[in-house]
Scaffold this motif. Structure first.
Motif, PDB file in Angstrom:
ATOM      1  N   GLU A 161      12.123 -39.724 -46.824  1.00 35.97           N
ATOM      2  CA  GLU A 161      11.411 -40.989 -46.684  1.00 35.97           C
ATOM      3  C   GLU A 161      12.370 -42.166 -46.805  1.00 35.97           C
ATOM      4  OE1 GLU A 161       8.660 -37.815 -47.610  1.00 35.97           O
ATOM      5  OE2 GLU A 161      10.494 -38.490 -48.628  1.00 35.97           O
ATOM      6  N   GLU A 162      13.306 -42.084 -47.749  1.00 42.11           N
ATOM      7  CA  GLU A 162      14.267 -43.176 -47.918  1.00 42.11           C
ATOM      8  C   GLU A 162      15.176 -43.308 -46.708  1.00 42.11           C
ATOM      9  OE1 GLU A 162      15.844 -41.725 -51.594  1.00 42.11           O
ATOM     10  OE2 GLU A 162      14.813 -43.242 -52.795  1.00 42.11           O
ATOM     11  N   ILE A 163      15.537 -42.186 -46.114  1.00 46.64           N
ATOM     12  CA  ILE A 163      16.376 -42.226 -44.923  1.00 46.64           C
ATOM     13  C   ILE A 163      15.604 -42.872 -43.772  1.00 46.64           C
ATOM     14  CG2 ILE A 163      17.574 -40.823 -43.196  1.00 46.64           C
ATOM     15  CD1 ILE A 163      18.094 -38.760 -45.432  1.00 46.64           C
ATOM     16  N   ALA A 164      14.344 -42.475 -43.624  1.00 44.92           N
ATOM     17  CA  ALA A 164      13.521 -43.047 -42.556  1.00 44.92           C
ATOM     18  C   ALA A 164      13.416 -44.557 -42.709  1.00 44.92           C
ATOM     19  CB  ALA A 164      12.128 -42.416 -42.580  1.00 44.92           C
ATOM     20  N   GLU A 165      13.223 -44.992 -43.942  1.00 42.90           N
ATOM     21  CA  GLU A 165      13.115 -46.428 -44.197  1.00 42.90           C
ATOM     22  C   GLU A 165      14.441 -47.134 -43.952  1.00 42.90           C
ATOM     23  OE1 GLU A 165      12.760 -49.353 -48.049  1.00 42.90           O
ATOM     24  OE2 GLU A 165      11.963 -47.326 -48.207  1.00 42.90           O
ATOM     25  N   ALA A 166      15.521 -46.538 -44.394  1.00 40.02           N
ATOM     26  CA  ALA A 166      16.836 -47.175 -44.264  1.00 40.02           C
ATOM     27  C   ALA A 166      17.243 -47.341 -42.803  1.00 40.02           C
ATOM     28  CB  ALA A 166      17.889 -46.351 -45.006  1.00 40.02           C
ATOM     29  N   LEU A 167      16.930 -46.333 -41.988  1.00 37.82           N
ATOM     30  CA  LEU A 167      17.372 -46.361 -40.592  1.00 37.82           C
ATOM     31  C   LEU A 167      16.295 -46.860 -39.650  1.00 37.82           C
ATOM     32  CD1 LEU A 167      19.350 -42.987 -40.440  1.00 37.82           C
ATOM     33  CD2 LEU A 167      20.217 -45.284 -40.902  1.00 37.82           C
ATOM     34  N   GLY A 168      15.087 -47.050 -40.165  1.00 34.52           N
ATOM     35  CA  GLY A 168      14.022 -47.537 -39.299  1.00 34.52           C
ATOM     36  C   GLY A 168      13.581 -46.507 -38.271  1.00 34.52           C
ATOM     37  N   ILE A 169      13.574 -45.249 -38.669  1.00 33.41           N
ATOM     38  CA  ILE A 169      13.130 -44.187 -37.767  1.00 33.41           C
ATOM     39  C   ILE A 169      12.007 -43.407 -38.451  1.00 33.41           C
ATOM     40  CG2 ILE A 169      15.373 -43.989 -36.624  1.00 33.41           C
ATOM     41  CD1 ILE A 169      16.018 -41.581 -38.332  1.00 33.41           C
ATOM     42  N   SER A 170      11.357 -42.576 -37.664  1.00 35.19           N
ATOM     43  CA  SER A 170      10.232 -41.828 -38.214  1.00 35.19           C
ATOM     44  C   SER A 170      10.720 -40.653 -39.063  1.00 35.19           C
ATOM     45  CB  SER A 170       9.359 -41.301 -37.078  1.00 35.19           C
ATOM     46  OG  SER A 170      10.062 -40.313 -36.341  1.00 35.19           O
ATOM     47  N   LEU A 171       9.806 -40.143 -39.875  1.00 32.48           N
ATOM     48  CA  LEU A 171      10.128 -39.006 -40.735  1.00 32.48           C
ATOM     49  C   LEU A 171      10.484 -37.780 -39.894  1.00 32.48           C
ATOM     50  CD1 LEU A 171      10.150 -38.794 -43.790  1.00 32.48           C
ATOM     51  CD2 LEU A 171       7.867 -37.812 -43.700  1.00 32.48           C
ATOM     52  N   SER A 172       9.762 -37.605 -38.798  1.00 36.35           N
ATOM     53  CA  SER A 172      10.040 -36.451 -37.939  1.00 36.35           C
ATOM     54  C   SER A 172      11.421 -36.581 -37.305  1.00 36.35           C
ATOM     55  CB  SER A 172       8.969 -36.301 -36.866  1.00 36.35           C
ATOM     56  OG  SER A 172       8.930 -37.439 -36.037  1.00 36.35           O
ATOM     57  N   ASP A 173      11.816 -37.803 -36.971  1.00 36.40           N
ATOM     58  CA  ASP A 173      13.163 -38.017 -36.420  1.00 36.40           C
ATOM     59  C   ASP A 173      14.239 -37.716 -37.459  1.00 36.40           C
ATOM     60  OD1 ASP A 173      12.558 -40.814 -34.121  1.00 36.40           O
ATOM     61  OD2 ASP A 173      12.363 -38.645 -33.898  1.00 36.40           O
ATOM     62  N   VAL A 174      13.971 -38.086 -38.705  1.00 39.75           N
ATOM     63  CA  VAL A 174      14.934 -37.794 -39.767  1.00 39.75           C
ATOM     64  C   VAL A 174      15.179 -36.286 -39.840  1.00 39.75           C
ATOM     65  CG1 VAL A 174      15.301 -37.786 -42.268  1.00 39.75           C
ATOM     66  CG2 VAL A 174      14.406 -39.838 -41.150  1.00 39.75           C
ATOM     67  N   LYS A 175      14.104 -35.529 -39.885  1.00 39.30           N
ATOM     68  CA  LYS A 175      14.242 -34.072 -39.997  1.00 39.30           C
ATOM     69  C   LYS A 175      14.924 -33.508 -38.762  1.00 39.30           C
ATOM     70  CE  LYS A 175       9.996 -33.690 -42.722  1.00 39.30           C
ATOM     71  NZ  LYS A 175       8.624 -33.147 -42.750  1.00 39.30           N
ATOM     72  N   SER A 176      14.504 -33.999 -37.600  1.00 37.82           N
ATOM     73  CA  SER A 176      15.078 -33.506 -36.353  1.00 37.82           C
ATOM     74  C   SER A 176      16.586 -33.769 -36.322  1.00 37.82           C
ATOM     75  CB  SER A 176      14.385 -34.186 -35.173  1.00 37.82           C
ATOM     76  OG  SER A 176      15.059 -33.917 -33.963  1.00 37.82           O
TER      77      SER A 176
END
Lengths: 193, 203
Positions: A161-176
């Protein structure tokens, strides 16, 4: 003269906001190594990493007025550095560095590898250094966004979640991005094409 | 045998699986060498990444940063926006309701028209027309009585210095006054300092 080193981060920020900008120097000294390394792992060049780290601190200074001092400064400045480095990579449209033996002189990989342990046997030192070099090259071979998620997850211990917020991308994109980046790193480190 | 997906293995090592899924994965890993080998390889990668030492800092950044910020405007701490006071919300709600009532105010001049109009409405064919007529007559009488009791309030309004204003205009005045009050107390445009501001990144 006040001893800045004795003050907590929050107190230093308060001093800065009260008109003592020199207190910011102490914050820089505390976090410059971590910020530099965040940039260095992303861009692979010492001078570029220094410039980006400096830029991160300058921009963070301007944003101090809206910084919530209840939150720790370190993770925040590291995230600022990652975003600045990522934007820099995207503006430069830096191609990923193809990993192959003998590529150490590639422009994006103009680095100086440091010996892991001066007291170890020469062969062990060489092997450790070689592995670190391969790992750094493998990270630099990733697309910029993949490097950023690896940096935030493995070197800054951020949650999805923190990565998604930091980079402005979705949670699914973070995992992908993260899972694919790990697969690519494994393939490169194992010598698979 | 169905193997665990790469995604599941990644989520497993990231401690991101819910309890039942994790338990199922652990159960599978206990009996599947293929998946266990894949997990071990992924775990080795994690360890390799964790073992990468930080590079030494080539130069101190404090001096150049301080030199650059010397020509930068000093940051100004933004005032936290106060939470909307419950009384302010209640006052605003009361203003809106009162404005609505004024807009819908039939006025004493319209009571008679409403009564006449209702009485003149064609009555539907009902099994017991006389009962319906009695009910309607009673309802109209109650309506007129309620409106008549409110008439003095209307008269008081019309006797005010702003007697020339219609109910609709009164409603507009009340809404404008309410907005001015809120703006003056900075409940609308005050800056905020949110506990978790997602826009804090400078880049």
């Amino acid at each position: 003269m006040e001893s800045w080193a004795a003050l907590a981060d929050r107190q230093l920020i308060t001093r800065v906001l009260n008109g003592q900008p020199e207190a910011y120097g102490e914050l820089v000294r505390r976090y410059q190594a971590a910020v530099y390394n965040a940039a260095y792992r992303l861009v692979g060049n010492q001078q570029d990493a220094l410039d980006l780290a400096q830029e991160a601190f300058v921009r963070a200074y301007s944003a101090l007025g809206s910084f919530d001092t209840a939150r720790p400064f370190g993770p925040w400045i590291n995230r600022v550095a990652v975003n600045i480095a990522l934007n820099w990579l995207q503006r430069r449209r830096v191609p990923t560095v193809p990993l192959a033996r003998g590529q150490a002189s590639a422009p994006e990989a103009n680095t100086e590898w440091q010996l892991a342990d001066d007291s170890a046997e020469p062969e062990r030192v060489y092997l450790a250094s070689e592995q670190q070099a391969q790992l750094r090259m493998a990270i630099l071979a990733l697309p910029p966004h993949y490097r950023a998620v690896v940096e935030l997850r493995h070197f800054q211990d951020r949650s999805y979640e923190e990565i998604a917020e930091a980079l402005g991308i979705s949670l699914s994109d973070v995992k992908s991005h993260l899972f694919r980046a790990r697969r690519l790193l494994r393939e490169r480190l194992e010598g698979r094409p | 045998m169905n193997h665990l997906t790469i995604e599941t293995l990644n989520l497993f090592l990231d401690q991101a699986l819910d309890t039942p899924t994790r338990a199922a994965a652990e159960s599978h890993l206990a009996t599947c060498e293929v998946c266990q080998a894949e997990l071990d390889a992924l775990r080795d990668l994690f360890a390799t990444l964790a073992a990468l030492p930080p590079a030494p800092l080539p130069a101190d950044l404090a001096a150049p940063v301080l030199q650059r910020i010397a020509s930068t405007p000093a940051p100004i701490q933004r005032q936290a926006r106060p939470a909307a006071h419950p009384y302010a919300i209640a006052a605003l709600a009361a203003q809106v309701v009162l404005a609505g009532l004024l807009l819908a105010w039939p006025g004493s001049a319209l009571v008679g028209v409403a009564t006449t109009t209702l009485a003149a409405l064609p009555q539907p064919a009902l099994p017991d027309p006389s009962a319906m007529l009695s009910w309607l007559d009673g309802w109209l009488s109650s309506f007129v009585a309620i409106v008549s009791r409110l008439a003095p309030a209307e008269d008081a309004l019309r006797a005010s210095p702003l007697a020339g204003l219609s109910p609709a205009q009164w409603a507009i005045v009340l809404v404008v006054v309410g907005l001015v009050w809120l703006l003056g107390n900075r409940w609308i445009i005050a800056g905020s300092s949110e506990p978790h501001n997602t826009k804090q990144e400078a880049a």
